[in-house]
Design a protein around this motif. Sequence first.
Motif, PDB file in Angstrom:
ATOM      1  N   SER A   1       0.838  -1.208   0.000  1.00 30.89           N
ATOM      2  CA  SER A   1       0.000   0.000   0.000  1.00 30.89           C
ATOM      3  C   SER A   1       0.864   1.244   0.000  1.00 30.89           C
ATOM      4  CB  SER A   1      -0.933  -0.002   1.210  1.00 30.89           C
ATOM      5  OG  SER A   1      -0.193  -0.089   2.415  1.00 30.89           O
ATOM      6  N   ARG A   2       0.264   2.354  -0.420  1.00 28.50           N
ATOM      7  CA  ARG A   2       0.992   3.599  -0.637  1.00 28.50           C
ATOM      8  C   ARG A   2       0.533   4.685   0.324  1.00 28.50           C
ATOM      9  NH1 ARG A   2      -0.610   2.873  -7.015  1.00 28.50           N
ATOM     10  NH2 ARG A   2       0.770   1.090  -7.417  1.00 28.50           N
TER      11      ARG A   2
ATOM     12  N   GLU B   1      -3.080   6.261   0.391  1.00 25.39           N
ATOM     13  CA  GLU B   1      -4.049   5.315  -0.164  1.00 25.39           C
ATOM     14  C   GLU B   1      -4.844   4.698   0.974  1.00 25.39           C
ATOM     15  OE1 GLU B   1      -3.921   1.742  -3.456  1.00 25.39           O
ATOM     16  OE2 GLU B   1      -2.329   1.772  -1.940  1.00 25.39           O
TER      17      GLU B   1
ATOM     18  N   PHE C   1      -7.447   2.093   2.855  1.00 23.02           N
ATOM     19  CA  PHE C   1      -7.630   0.653   2.703  1.00 23.02           C
ATOM     20  C   PHE C   1      -8.710   0.353   1.679  1.00 23.02           C
ATOM     21  CE2 PHE C   1     -10.319  -2.999   3.850  1.00 23.02           C
ATOM     22  CZ  PHE C   1      -9.443  -4.007   3.497  1.00 23.02           C
TER      23      PHE C   1
ATOM     24  N   PHE D   1      -7.289   0.603  -1.616  1.00 24.40           N
ATOM     25  CA  PHE D   1      -6.279  -0.442  -1.783  1.00 24.40           C
ATOM     26  C   PHE D   1      -6.917  -1.802  -2.057  1.00 24.40           C
ATOM     27  CE2 PHE D   1      -4.143  -3.947   0.500  1.00 24.40           C
ATOM     28  CZ  PHE D   1      -2.919  -3.997  -0.174  1.00 24.40           C
TER      29      PHE D   1
ATOM     30  N   ALA E   1      -5.617  -4.443  -4.759  1.00 22.30           N
ATOM     31  CA  ALA E   1      -4.829  -5.582  -4.305  1.00 22.30           C
ATOM     32  C   ALA E   1      -5.443  -6.898  -4.765  1.00 22.30           C
ATOM     33  CB  ALA E   1      -4.709  -5.549  -2.784  1.00 22.30           C
TER      34      ALA E   1
ATOM     35  N   TYR F   1      -2.236  -4.549   3.710  1.00 22.41           N
ATOM     36  CA  TYR F   1      -2.266  -3.086   3.682  1.00 22.41           C
ATOM     37  C   TYR F   1      -1.367  -2.488   4.756  1.00 22.41           C
ATOM     38  CZ  TYR F   1      -4.169   1.646   4.228  1.00 22.41           C
ATOM     39  OH  TYR F   1      -4.306   3.012   4.344  1.00 22.41           O
TER      40      TYR F   1
ATOM     41  N   TYR G   1       2.757  -0.254   4.432  1.00 19.73           N
ATOM     42  CA  TYR G   1       2.180   1.050   4.108  1.00 19.73           C
ATOM     43  C   TYR G   1       3.260   2.124   3.931  1.00 19.73           C
ATOM     44  CZ  TYR G   1      -0.433   5.417   4.667  1.00 19.73           C
ATOM     45  OH  TYR G   1      -0.962   6.674   4.491  1.00 19.73           O
TER      46      TYR G   1
ATOM     47  N   ARG H   1       1.031   7.479  -3.102  1.00 19.36           N
ATOM     48  CA  ARG H   1      -0.050   7.183  -4.048  1.00 19.36           C
ATOM     49  C   ARG H   1      -0.107   8.244  -5.132  1.00 19.36           C
ATOM     50  NH1 ARG H   1      -5.375   8.741  -4.866  1.00 19.36           N
ATOM     51  NH2 ARG H   1      -5.355  10.095  -3.043  1.00 19.36           N
TER      52      ARG H   1
END
Length: 385
Positions: A183-184, A187, A189, A192, A196, A268, A272, A371
């Motif tokens: 994750s970024r 971003e 969840f 994401f 994902a 996530y 992160y 992100r």
Amino acid sequence: MEARRAPDAPEWRDPKRYLWLLALAVPTLPLQAGALVAVTGQGAWWWWGPVFAFVLLPVLDHVTGEDGENPPEAVMKRLESDRYYRWCTYLYLPLQYGALIWACTRWAGGALSVGEGTGLAATTGVVAGVAINTAHELGHKRDRSERQLSRITLAQSGYGHFYVEHNHGHHIRVATPEDPASSRLGESFWRFLPRAVAGSLRSAWHLESRRLQRRGRRTWSRHNQILTAWSLTVVLFAALTTTFGPAVLPYLLLQAVLGFCLLETVNYLEHYGLLRERLADGRYERVSPRHSWNSNHTVSNLFLFQLQRHSDHHANPLRRYQTLRHFEESPQLPSGYATMIVVAWCPPLWRRIMDPRLEQHYGDLRKAHVRPAENASGTKAAPRA
């Protein structure tokens, strides 16, 4: 890269040796829920699984605190070869499927309301989600029988492609823009999750197709590990539906979805905003403990076979759970996974807690995995941290 050392002791014994058996309480959660309903007469206890995972465990994590000690290097080989620890994971499977069959008897019995049946599905979904973690532990090992057990464990959640993508995709591309499971910064969840799920599926299929092509085999064949894994789920659900009736199928599907959503929540929070630096030759730097969020909270680690020592896992994927180490340079989560999963579901709270920690880790958020976002001119810009 230096681990925190425990005092050297030739006669060292694992102080948590028998506490690892606590992890086997998770697959019995549906049975625990049934017992609580029988004792109290309250149907709300069918929701015991989420209460156990997201209320009780966070409280216990807070009360017991952290354990950052590592086994002495002198005992690592002996600890790795101790088969007791393997049986702690093997026993998850019969308990997992015994509880699933028992849940089907409740769904098929007609005595549960929709809300109660959904509660039992949520409880069973917690089992399915943690089962993916057990499959994760087994799937990384060289022993063929353990890898086969990993695929069987994944059948309940219908997430058999995880075996391919996690081992051959995620571990290579972790903390890079190419990894759908990393994750970024910025971003949520909920943004994401679809990325994902879809990205991991596409990646797994591509990796497996490429593997089969290199071996001169057809993608659509019995040699395809994704197809064989999915077929286990189809056979399992078909057998349960045939045995107990079509009334169980919606609940089976619901618990599977909840199970893999729980897995993706863990994905996530594990990476992160963390980013590996791209080197001059275009490759990324080697994975190190700095590229995974870590947690030493004792109770969650016991119930998750020490998944929270994720930094050492990525640096040393073949290392068994009982020997995973804490590293000082690993970024640390403020609490265990049981707590942070709930926090991740609330994006404003997540960013309030995690973004400052990410900035402290890097010193400059421009070094983080940000992100992409479109600004007014249409060019890529980083979101406000």
